[in-house]
Design an enzyme around this catalytic site. Structure first.
Site, mmCIF file in Angstrom:
data_model
loop_
_atom_site.group_PDB
_atom_site.id
_atom_site.type_symbol
_atom_site.label_atom_id
_atom_site.label_comp_id
_atom_site.label_asym_id
_atom_site.label_seq_id
_atom_site.Cartn_x
_atom_site.Cartn_y
_atom_site.Cartn_z
ATOM 1 N N SER A 143 12.703 -6.593 -4.667
ATOM 2 C CA SER A 143 11.331 -6.270 -4.489
ATOM 3 C C SER A 143 10.547 -7.632 -4.192
ATOM 4 C CB SER A 143 10.582 -5.561 -5.098
ATOM 5 O OG SER A 143 9.169 -5.158 -4.785
ATOM 6 N N TYR A 155 7.181 -3.813 -13.245
ATOM 7 C CA TYR A 155 8.064 -3.391 -12.056
ATOM 8 C C TYR A 155 8.776 -4.698 -11.439
ATOM 9 C CZ TYR A 155 9.323 -1.926 -7.234
ATOM 10 O OH TYR A 155 9.949 -1.594 -6.253
HETATM 11 N N1 NAD Z 1 8.769 1.291 -0.477
HETATM 12 C C1 NAD Z 1 8.967 -0.047 -0.465
HETATM 13 O O1 NAD Z 1 8.069 -0.765 0.178
HETATM 14 C C2 NAD Z 1 9.709 -0.749 -1.375
HETATM 15 C C3 NAD Z 1 9.617 -2.088 -1.486
HETATM 16 C C4 NAD Z 1 10.384 -2.947 -2.489
HETATM 17 C C5 NAD Z 1 11.735 -2.098 -3.102
HETATM 18 N N2 NAD Z 1 11.582 -0.598 -2.975
HETATM 19 C C6 NAD Z 1 12.592 -0.166 -3.863
HETATM 20 O O2 NAD Z 1 13.630 0.862 -2.997
HETATM 21 C C7 NAD Z 1 14.025 1.779 -3.765
HETATM 22 C C8 NAD Z 1 13.504 2.807 -3.230
HETATM 23 O O3 NAD Z 1 12.224 2.959 -2.988
HETATM 24 P P1 NAD Z 1 11.313 4.231 -2.348
HETATM 25 O O4 NAD Z 1 9.993 3.582 -1.997
HETATM 26 O O5 NAD Z 1 12.123 4.874 -1.445
HETATM 27 O O6 NAD Z 1 11.149 5.014 -3.446
HETATM 28 P P2 NAD Z 1 10.652 6.730 -3.565
HETATM 29 O O7 NAD Z 1 9.883 7.053 -4.800
HETATM 30 O O8 NAD Z 1 10.051 6.995 -2.330
HETATM 31 O O9 NAD Z 1 12.110 7.296 -3.684
HETATM 32 C C9 NAD Z 1 13.080 7.110 -4.881
HETATM 33 C C10 NAD Z 1 14.051 8.044 -5.001
HETATM 34 O O10 NAD Z 1 14.615 7.814 -6.027
HETATM 35 C C11 NAD Z 1 14.917 8.951 -6.884
HETATM 36 N N3 NAD Z 1 15.030 8.801 -8.281
HETATM 37 C C12 NAD Z 1 14.068 8.476 -8.904
HETATM 38 N N4 NAD Z 1 14.545 7.874 -10.279
HETATM 39 C C13 NAD Z 1 15.876 8.367 -10.285
HETATM 40 C C14 NAD Z 1 16.916 8.493 -11.067
HETATM 41 N N5 NAD Z 1 16.824 8.007 -12.475
HETATM 42 N N6 NAD Z 1 17.904 8.685 -10.932
HETATM 43 C C15 NAD Z 1 18.492 9.093 -9.484
HETATM 44 N N7 NAD Z 1 17.371 9.106 -8.543
HETATM 45 C C16 NAD Z 1 16.098 8.784 -8.973
HETATM 46 C C17 NAD Z 1 13.608 9.886 -6.540
HETATM 47 O O11 NAD Z 1 13.970 11.176 -6.779
HETATM 48 C C18 NAD Z 1 13.605 9.691 -5.013
HETATM 49 O O12 NAD Z 1 14.269 10.621 -4.180
HETATM 50 C C19 NAD Z 1 13.674 1.616 -5.183
HETATM 51 O O13 NAD Z 1 14.447 0.856 -5.799
HETATM 52 C C20 NAD Z 1 12.192 0.514 -4.937
HETATM 53 O O14 NAD Z 1 11.788 -0.149 -6.187
HETATM 54 C C21 NAD Z 1 10.560 -0.069 -2.104
#
Ligand code: NAD
Length: 296
Positions: A143, A155
């Protein structure tokens, strides 16, 4: 033939958000997908969407912070589709907290899911790929917050750990057929909505600002590319996709100037006073060199 027709992939946390977009996209390009999520309804919904669009998918409910569950994910992929060629450690959680009010339970949960989950998934996938002689790919998820962000020290710290683990594992795997990279995505998702109240103060404290967030789908082609044979020369990198911007993220490097000397208290004090104080590194996400100007 579709570019991912010979690919069999596990994507953790793909019941919603970015993971679901990755799963739908790579399945549309021919990959068979194991859709994992901790949320049973969400996992099955993504898998059903893929199947009803003519793709191949099964769902497997489970918590990636359970170290032994990763082996179940890998085994299920092999049993359902005959092999595993890709593992995307996408599942992650975000909890806020400035250092004065960060809660131990919140930090522990981020460490368990983001760091341990990524390590367990990578270990299980690498072991199976090595024993099967498969030229596989692991994709981890970092991230921009790894560079520092207000209220996201915990985080961002877990994401910095993921980037660092990726660098080490890439060194360990460099003489094998396995490639490992991390991506740094950006999207409007449930996680982003959770962070919405902090965005103004975060933006005010770093060089990089976002006026609006791209869709999850915007990020999916990068994952498809990294899972494909076309990216066979890409290894050990963190790759940032942020709307229309695509770039590498620098490794932590030794910054110039590197002063030479026999260092004692006085000479170190003088080196900072004359040179090093002017070279302190910026805080938060910024550009390492001039802002990119090359259009896609
Ligand atoms: N959204 C962004 O802009 C962004 C930016 C940088 C990094 N990320 C990273 O991308 C990844 C996805 O992010 P997102 O925005 O889609 O998040 P989100 O919260 O929208 O979706 C995450 C998904 O992971 C599932 N999940 C959570 N804990 C879990 C576990 N212990 N085991 C299995 N599944 C689990 C949730 O139920 C959900 O469906 C994450 O690693 C996040 O840190 C996101």
């Amino acid at each position: 033939m579709k570019p991912l027709s010979n690919k069999t992939v596990v994507i953790t946390g793909s019941g919603g958000g970015l993971g679901a977009a990755y799963a739908r996209h790579v399945a549309s390009l021919g990959a068979a997908v194991v859709v994992n999520d901790i949320n049973p309804l969400a996992a099955e919904r993504t898998a059903a969407e893929i199947r009803s669009a003519g793709g191949r998918a099964i769902s497997l409910v489970g918590d990636v912070s359970d170290w032994h569950f990763a082996a179940t994910l890998v085994r299920s992929c092999v049993e359902a589709f005959g092999s595993i060629t890709g593992f995307v450690n996408n599942a992650g959680v975000l909890r806020h907290g400035r250092i004065e009010d960060l809660k131990a339970d919140d930090l522990r949960r981020m460490v368990e899911i983001n760091i341990l989950g990524t390590a367990a998934g990578t270990q299980a996938a690498v072991k199976e790929m090595l024993s099967a002689g498969v030229a596989g790919t692991v994709i981890n998820v970092a991230s921009g917050s790894q560079a520092g962000d207000i209220a996201l020290g915990g985080y961002g710290g877990t994401k910095a750990a993921i980037a660092s683990m990726t660098f080490s594992w890439a060194m360990e795997l460099k003489d094998t057929p396995i490639r490992i990279n991390a991506i740094s995505p950006l999207a409007e998702t449930a996680m982003a909505a959770q962070n919405a109240g902090f965005m103004a103060v975060q933006a005010a404290n770093r060089e990089v600002h976002y006026s609006s967030l791209p869709s999850a789908e915007n990020n999916a082609p990068l994952v498809a590319y990294l899972l494909s044979d076309d990216s066979r020369s890409v290894h050990g990198q963190v790759i940032r996709i942020a709307g229309q911007q695509l770039s590498f993220v620098t490794h932590p490097l030794i910054a110039a100037p590197v002063l030479s000397g026999d260092w004692d208290f006085g000479s170190i004090r003088d080196a900072f006073a004359t040179t090093l104080n002017h070279c302190q590194q910026p805080l938060g996400l910024g550009f390492a060199a001039a802002a990119p100007t090359t259009d896609a």
